[in-house]
Write an enzyme that holds these catalytic residues in place. Structure first.
Site, PDB file in Angstrom:
ATOM      1  N   VAL A 117       0.666  -0.957  -0.230  1.00 14.65           N
ATOM      2  CA  VAL A 117       0.024   0.476  -0.211  1.00 14.65           C
ATOM      3  C   VAL A 117       0.985   0.960  -0.283  1.00 14.65           C
ATOM      4  O   VAL A 117       0.720   2.258  -0.467  1.00 14.65           O
ATOM      5  CB  VAL A 117      -0.952  -0.436   1.294  1.00 14.65           C
ATOM      6  CG1 VAL A 117      -1.640   1.327   1.661  1.00 14.65           C
ATOM      7  CG2 VAL A 117      -2.175  -0.649   1.254  1.00 14.65           C
ATOM      8  N   LYS A 176      -6.930  -1.034   9.780  1.00 19.67           N
ATOM      9  CA  LYS A 176      -7.953  -0.993  10.615  1.00 19.67           C
ATOM     10  C   LYS A 176      -8.118  -1.925  12.101  1.00 19.67           C
ATOM     11  O   LYS A 176      -9.020  -1.631  13.079  1.00 19.67           O
ATOM     12  CB  LYS A 176      -8.622  -2.608   9.606  1.00 19.67           C
ATOM     13  CG  LYS A 176      -8.258  -3.800   9.300  1.00 19.67           C
ATOM     14  CD  LYS A 176      -8.054  -4.514   8.743  1.00 19.67           C
ATOM     15  CE  LYS A 176      -7.547  -5.494   7.910  1.00 19.67           C
ATOM     16  NZ  LYS A 176      -6.362  -5.327   6.812  1.00 19.67           N
ATOM     17  N   LYS A 218     -12.731  -4.647  10.807  1.00 17.79           N
ATOM     18  CA  LYS A 218     -14.204  -3.911   9.866  1.00 17.79           C
ATOM     19  C   LYS A 218     -15.356  -3.811  10.689  1.00 17.79           C
ATOM     20  O   LYS A 218     -15.968  -2.658  10.541  1.00 17.79           O
ATOM     21  CB  LYS A 218     -13.775  -4.320   8.757  1.00 17.79           C
ATOM     22  CG  LYS A 218     -12.851  -4.692   8.029  1.00 17.79           C
ATOM     23  CD  LYS A 218     -12.503  -5.524   6.243  1.00 17.79           C
ATOM     24  CE  LYS A 218     -10.948  -5.279   5.694  1.00 17.79           C
ATOM     25  NZ  LYS A 218     -10.742  -6.302   5.068  1.00 17.79           N
TER      26      LYS A 218
END
Length: 435
Positions: free
Chosen positions: A15, A106, A206
């Protein structure tokens, strides 16, 4: 144009490397949207000599993340290293030193989001985290802003691409769990250690974030009832198909009424059968989708790639633009909204429908005895069918809505009956109207 917005990035993995790439490739567009150029001033990494997906100038790389976030000229810190520590300490330090934060973490938000939100409030800075749930899919911003004038009653989602890929292959190709997992690993959808995905930990984090936003209450990962997909069998998938359904790992957050008649939050992650007519049933391979129900807007669905470097980086940069605009205007966005402070229902009080497969003796009176076991625990039967004969006899029962505690007591009673050889499967049924 105004002075540059100075950005530091923590992490340069799948990422982080895509964030760095997009910052360079979209520099002109970002400057036009923000009203000021974006200047990348540092990238914190674990090892300077590690191979990377993008070329990062050596002058920007540092192994001293703590010093990077403490710089007084950094306006925004992007955290994409994941995990609890050192991410938490670095984010808190960044906020304390005057930087706003964009994170995709998360696990940290689900475990200790309250500490981060309180630090951001105290510092008067932004904490944005769209990339923490469902990759590029814009779901947190709609919950936080677009539906701010509405009352969300339920969020039902496929939020883990690995498990969706595995279950999809079990349904469409007839693969066993092990074979489907190996294929997911070969394609890069599953990690070498897939525990976080297949045991539901990723989806539970999540779900906690979604529930907190949707119902304006603090919900942590520890509040989420969690079951993975390792026990989902070919028989479960086949039985779902015979019902016109498909098995999905679902994250479910909904408003319910507790024993005192007060609104409470139910949050759970588990495999469930949903009818093929439901929009979520058509979500294939490693894609994600989140289905939202609210009083005024009705039913909404958000769909797209839920993971991967580029999709997640897209969400990160969307937050960066918002935070940068706030920074230029000397303001901050919406912080934590936990005013409702609703309690989280224990799983035993959660109500849903159930699919129960029972290996039984093939003789007179069996059906009546099984039906009585359901009735004595207050679980009403919707449908029942027998499959096979003799030693292969099996009853498949689908219940009306009942509490999880009542169903568990029913299953315990069934397992103690002489006529029952084995309760081979218990799976919840979601997304269908009572008949």
């Amino acid at each position: 144009m105004n002075s540059p917005l100075k950005v530091a990035v923590l992490g340069c993995g799948s990422v982080g490397s895509q964030v760095v790439r997009l910052l360079a490739e979209q520099a002109d567009d970002l400057a036009a949207r923000i009203g000021a150029p974006v200047e990348l001033v540092g990238v914190a990494v674990r090892r300077l000599d590690a191979p990377r997906e993008v070329d990062v100038p050596a002058t920007l790389l540092t192994t001293d993340a703590a010093a990077l976030v403490a710089r007084d000229d950094v306006d925004v810190v992007i955290e994409v290293i994941g995990g609890i520590e050192p991410a938490r300490s670095l984010i808190l330090s960044a906020l304390e030193h005057g930087a706003s934060v964009v994170t995709a973490n998360k696990a940290l938000l689900a475990e200790d989001g309250a500490t981060l939100f309180e630090a951001a409030e105290k510092a008067g800075r932004d904490l944005y985290y769209e990339a923490a749930v469902a990759g590029a899919i814009p779901i947190l911003r709609p919950l936080r802003e677009s539906l701010a004038g509405d009352k969300v009653t339920r969020v039902l989602g496929i939020v883990n691409g690995t498990t969706n890929f595995i279950l999809d292959k079990m349904d469409t190709a007839g693969s066993g769990f092990g074979d489907a997992l190996e294929e997911a690993q070969a394609l890069g959808y599953a990690e070498a250690d897939p525990t976080a995905d297949v045991e539901g930990f990723d989806a539970a984090a999540k779900a906690a974030i979604l529930a907190s936003l949707a119902f304006h209450s603090r919900v942590t990962a520890a509040d989420v009832h969690r079951e993975g997909i390792t026990d989902v069998s070919a028989g479960d998938v086949r039985s779902a198909r015979e019902m016109g359904s498909v098995v999905k790992l679902l994250a479910i957050a909904e408003l319910r009424t507790d024993a005192d008649g007060e609104e409470a939050v139910s949050v759970r992650v588990h495999p469930a059968m949903i009818p093929r007519s439901h929009p979520l049933a058509s979500v294939r391979e490693a894609y994600n989708a989140v289905f939202v129900e609210s009083e005024a807007a009705g039913q909404l669905m958000f769909y797209g790639p839920g993971a991967g470097g580029s999709p997640t980086a897209s969400a990160v940069l969307g937050d960066l633009v918002t935070v940068a605009r706030n920074h230029r205007q000397g303001t901050r966005g919406v912080g934590e909204s936990a005013y409702a402070d609703r309690a989280v229902l224990p799983m035993g009080e959660t109500r849903t429908r159930y699919h129960v497969a029972i290996d039984v003796d093939d003789r007179a009176g069996v059906l009546a005895a099984v039906a009585h076991a359901f009735a004595e625990h207050g679980v009403s039967i919707q449908t029942v069918r027998q499959e096979g004969r003799g030693n292969d006899a099996q009853l498949v029962v689908v219940s009306h809505e009942a509490t999880d505690a009542a169903l568990a007591a029913t299953v315990e009673r069934l397992r103690g009956m002489e006529i029952v050889r084995e309760v081979t499967s218990v799976m919840r049924v979601e997304g269908a109207e009572e008949q």
